[in-house]
Design a protein around this motif. Structure first.
Motif, PDB file in Angstrom:
ATOM      1  N   VAL A  57      12.111  30.190 -13.121  1.00 40.83           N
ATOM      2  CA  VAL A  57      13.512  30.016 -13.508  1.00 40.83           C
ATOM      3  C   VAL A  57      13.747  28.725 -14.292  1.00 40.83           C
ATOM      4  N   THR A  58      12.773  28.303 -15.069  1.00 45.26           N
ATOM      5  CA  THR A  58      12.910  27.077 -15.845  1.00 45.26           C
ATOM      6  C   THR A  58      13.927  27.244 -16.965  1.00 45.26           C
ATOM      7  N   PRO A  59      14.532  26.137 -17.455  1.00 45.64           N
ATOM      8  CA  PRO A  59      15.478  26.221 -18.576  1.00 45.64           C
ATOM      9  C   PRO A  59      14.816  26.794 -19.824  1.00 45.64           C
ATOM     10  N   ALA A  60      15.642  27.231 -20.775  1.00 43.16           N
ATOM     11  CA  ALA A  60      15.141  27.796 -22.038  1.00 43.16           C
ATOM     12  C   ALA A  60      14.732  26.653 -22.957  1.00 43.16           C
ATOM     13  N   ASN A  61      13.496  26.165 -22.781  1.00 42.49           N
ATOM     14  CA  ASN A  61      13.022  25.016 -23.572  1.00 42.49           C
ATOM     15  C   ASN A  61      11.583  25.194 -24.027  1.00 42.49           C
ATOM     16  N   ALA A  62      11.163  26.458 -24.252  1.00 44.62           N
ATOM     17  CA  ALA A  62       9.814  26.705 -24.772  1.00 44.62           C
ATOM     18  C   ALA A  62       9.650  26.033 -26.127  1.00 44.62           C
ATOM     19  N   SER A  63       8.479  25.445 -26.351  1.00 50.96           N
ATOM     20  CA  SER A  63       8.228  24.749 -27.613  1.00 50.96           C
ATOM     21  C   SER A  63       6.735  24.689 -27.857  1.00 50.96           C
ATOM     22  N   GLY A  64       6.373  24.267 -29.074  1.00 48.82           N
ATOM     23  CA  GLY A  64       4.975  24.128 -29.420  1.00 48.82           C
ATOM     24  C   GLY A  64       4.374  22.842 -28.877  1.00 48.82           C
ATOM     25  N   PHE A  65       3.184  22.540 -29.365  1.00 46.21           N
ATOM     26  CA  PHE A  65       2.413  21.383 -28.903  1.00 46.21           C
ATOM     27  C   PHE A  65       3.164  20.076 -29.193  1.00 46.21           C
ATOM     28  N   LEU A  66       3.253  19.112 -28.341  1.00 51.08           N
ATOM     29  CA  LEU A  66       2.610  18.978 -27.046  1.00 51.08           C
ATOM     30  C   LEU A  66       3.474  19.655 -25.969  1.00 51.08           C
ATOM     31  N   GLY A  67       4.777  19.469 -26.069  1.00 52.52           N
ATOM     32  CA  GLY A  67       5.748  20.176 -25.253  1.00 52.52           C
ATOM     33  C   GLY A  67       5.408  20.274 -23.791  1.00 52.52           C
ATOM     34  N   LEU A  68       5.167  19.157 -23.132  1.00 58.77           N
ATOM     35  CA  LEU A  68       4.776  19.153 -21.722  1.00 58.77           C
ATOM     36  C   LEU A  68       6.006  19.250 -20.824  1.00 58.77           C
ATOM     37  N   LYS A  69       5.969  20.168 -19.845  1.00 63.12           N
ATOM     38  CA  LYS A  69       7.031  20.314 -18.847  1.00 63.12           C
ATOM     39  C   LYS A  69       6.389  20.371 -17.472  1.00 63.12           C
ATOM     40  N   VAL A  70       6.964  19.656 -16.519  1.00 66.08           N
ATOM     41  CA  VAL A  70       6.454  19.672 -15.144  1.00 66.08           C
ATOM     42  C   VAL A  70       7.643  19.783 -14.191  1.00 66.08           C
ATOM     43  N   GLY A  71       7.387  20.318 -13.012  1.00 66.95           N
ATOM     44  CA  GLY A  71       8.454  20.443 -12.023  1.00 66.95           C
ATOM     45  C   GLY A  71       7.908  20.622 -10.623  1.00 66.95           C
ATOM     46  N   LEU A  72       8.741  20.287  -9.661  1.00 66.22           N
ATOM     47  CA  LEU A  72       8.411  20.425  -8.246  1.00 66.22           C
ATOM     48  C   LEU A  72       9.646  20.946  -7.537  1.00 66.22           C
ATOM     49  N   GLY A  73       9.510  22.074  -6.849  1.00 63.31           N
ATOM     50  CA  GLY A  73      10.692  22.655  -6.206  1.00 63.31           C
ATOM     51  C   GLY A  73      10.353  23.618  -5.093  1.00 63.31           C
ATOM     52  N   PRO A 130      -0.396  24.788 -30.195  1.00 58.79           N
ATOM     53  CA  PRO A 130      -0.288  24.380 -31.613  1.00 58.79           C
ATOM     54  C   PRO A 130       0.201  25.525 -32.495  1.00 58.79           C
ATOM     55  N   VAL A 131       0.859  25.180 -33.569  1.00 55.46           N
ATOM     56  CA  VAL A 131       1.265  26.082 -34.643  1.00 55.46           C
ATOM     57  C   VAL A 131       2.466  26.957 -34.276  1.00 55.46           C
ATOM     58  N   ILE A 132       2.437  27.633 -33.112  1.00 56.75           N
ATOM     59  CA  ILE A 132       3.496  28.585 -32.768  1.00 56.75           C
ATOM     60  C   ILE A 132       4.428  27.992 -31.717  1.00 56.75           C
ATOM     61  N   PRO A 133       5.719  28.409 -31.712  1.00 56.72           N
ATOM     62  CA  PRO A 133       6.688  27.881 -30.738  1.00 56.72           C
ATOM     63  C   PRO A 133       6.527  28.568 -29.377  1.00 56.72           C
TER      64      PRO A 133
END
Length: 330
Positions: A57-73, A130-133
């Motif tokens: 259920v993560t927010p709508a924030n998909a992105s290309g490289f590096l685009g690091l997302k972490v979570g704890l829940g 890389p390259v693609i979102p």
């Protein structure tokens, strides 16, 4: 004076009749355990697949490289059968209609298990490609199998969860202080776990509708499951500064099985004067496959570094609540 053989025959007939009553009671109780275990397994199987796929259920924030997302829940899936157990005390949504008068102990045990939510925790990380979102990620959840209480009165919980997800940005609009985004998601989750309980209680013993004594029972139920859920979603979101709101619709395909075991250790106290006190151990087992298909409607919000989201299955009113105190995107 009556002949001794007539007296002996009468006592023998009486003993057979009363013995038959005890057999009737134990046979009926065994049927309660057999039928009850199958019904509980079937009820859980309608919800455990949904539970396995919940929490993506993560927010709508998909992105290309590096685009690091972490979570704890962590989160809780509230099965559809839970609502009548909470509001009316009626266990039939979990156990089916039990007409046997010897079912009181089973229904009391089912109520304990029925009120235990199916919970999960998770640590997740995602990285852009890389390259693609698009980003991909893993999540892991674990709670060791623990038993809380005494040897006769306890609850038992435990699970292991592993999941993977890929998110692709379909379209979006970026403004100075706000942005919107629509993305497609594919997820795979595996979960194996156990939920159970035991209670020691005294109940009236019946042979059909005749009271023949009392049973001091230690009734235990154990439900074990293992299986996978493949999810497909479309999610959209709007972000303004540090605040996001997002929602979507999805389907899950579930593959797995629930195995339920009911055991009863019975100490019978005779009130007829003819049966005598006795003890017996009985067991019933049932299994059921997951519901193959479920839907989910999702709505969530992100503020600063935290998320909260709801997922609802309109097919059986199951609800999942997920809280992520730490949700970071770089």
């Amino acid at each position: 004076m009556k002949p001794w053989w007539k007296i002996g025959a009468g006592l023998l007939i009486a003993g057979v009749m009363f013995g038959t009553q005890f057999d009737d009671m134990t046979n009926d109780l065994k049927k309660v355990l057999d039928d009850g275990s199958k019904q509980v397994a079937a009820s859980l199987a309608k919800n455990v697949g949904y539970y396995t796929g919940s929490g993506n259920v993560t927010p709508a924030n998909a992105s290309g490289f590096l685009g690091l997302k972490v979570g704890l829940g962590a989160g809780t899936a509230l099965p559809g059968y839970l609502w009548p157990v909470i509001f009316s005390g009626n266990t039939s949504s979990l156990t089916g209609e039990m007409t046997s008068k010897n079912a009181a102990g089973f229904e009391a045990m089912a109520k304990v298990v029925g009120l235990l939510p199916l919970s999960y925790d998770m640590l997740y990380a995602k990285i852009g490609l890389p390259v693609i979102p698009m980003d991909v990620g893993l999540r892991l959840g674990f709670f060791p199998e623990l038993q809380f209480g005494t040897a006769d009165n306890y609850v038992k919980l435990g699970f292991f969860h592993f999941g993977a997800e890929a998110r692709y940005k379909i379209t979006g609009i970026n403004l100075v202080f706000a942005k919107s985004q629509i993305e497609a998601r594919v997820s795979y989750d595996y979960d194996g776990g156990v939920i159970g309980a035991s209670q020691k209680m005294a109940t009236v013993a019946y042979a059909d509708t005749t009271v023949i004594g009392t049973n001091e029972m230690t009734m235990a139920m154990e439900n074990r499951w293992g299986g996978s859920s493949l999810g497909l979603k479309v999610v959209g979101g709007l972000s303004v500064m540090m605040f996001d709101i997002y929602g979507g619709v999805g389907v899950n395909f579930n593959f797995g099985e629930v195995n339920t075991a009911l055991t009863s250790k019975v100490s019978f106290t005779d009130t007829t004067g003819s049966l005598g006190n006795q003890s017996v151990e009985l067991k019933g087992e049932g299994k059921a496959s997951y519901d193959l298909f479920n839907m989910r409607l999702m709505l969530g919000t992100h503020f600063f570094v935290s998320d909260i989201a709801l997922e609802w299955n309109p097919l059986n009113n199951a609800l999942a609540v997920t809280i992520v105190p730490i949700s970071l995107a770089f």
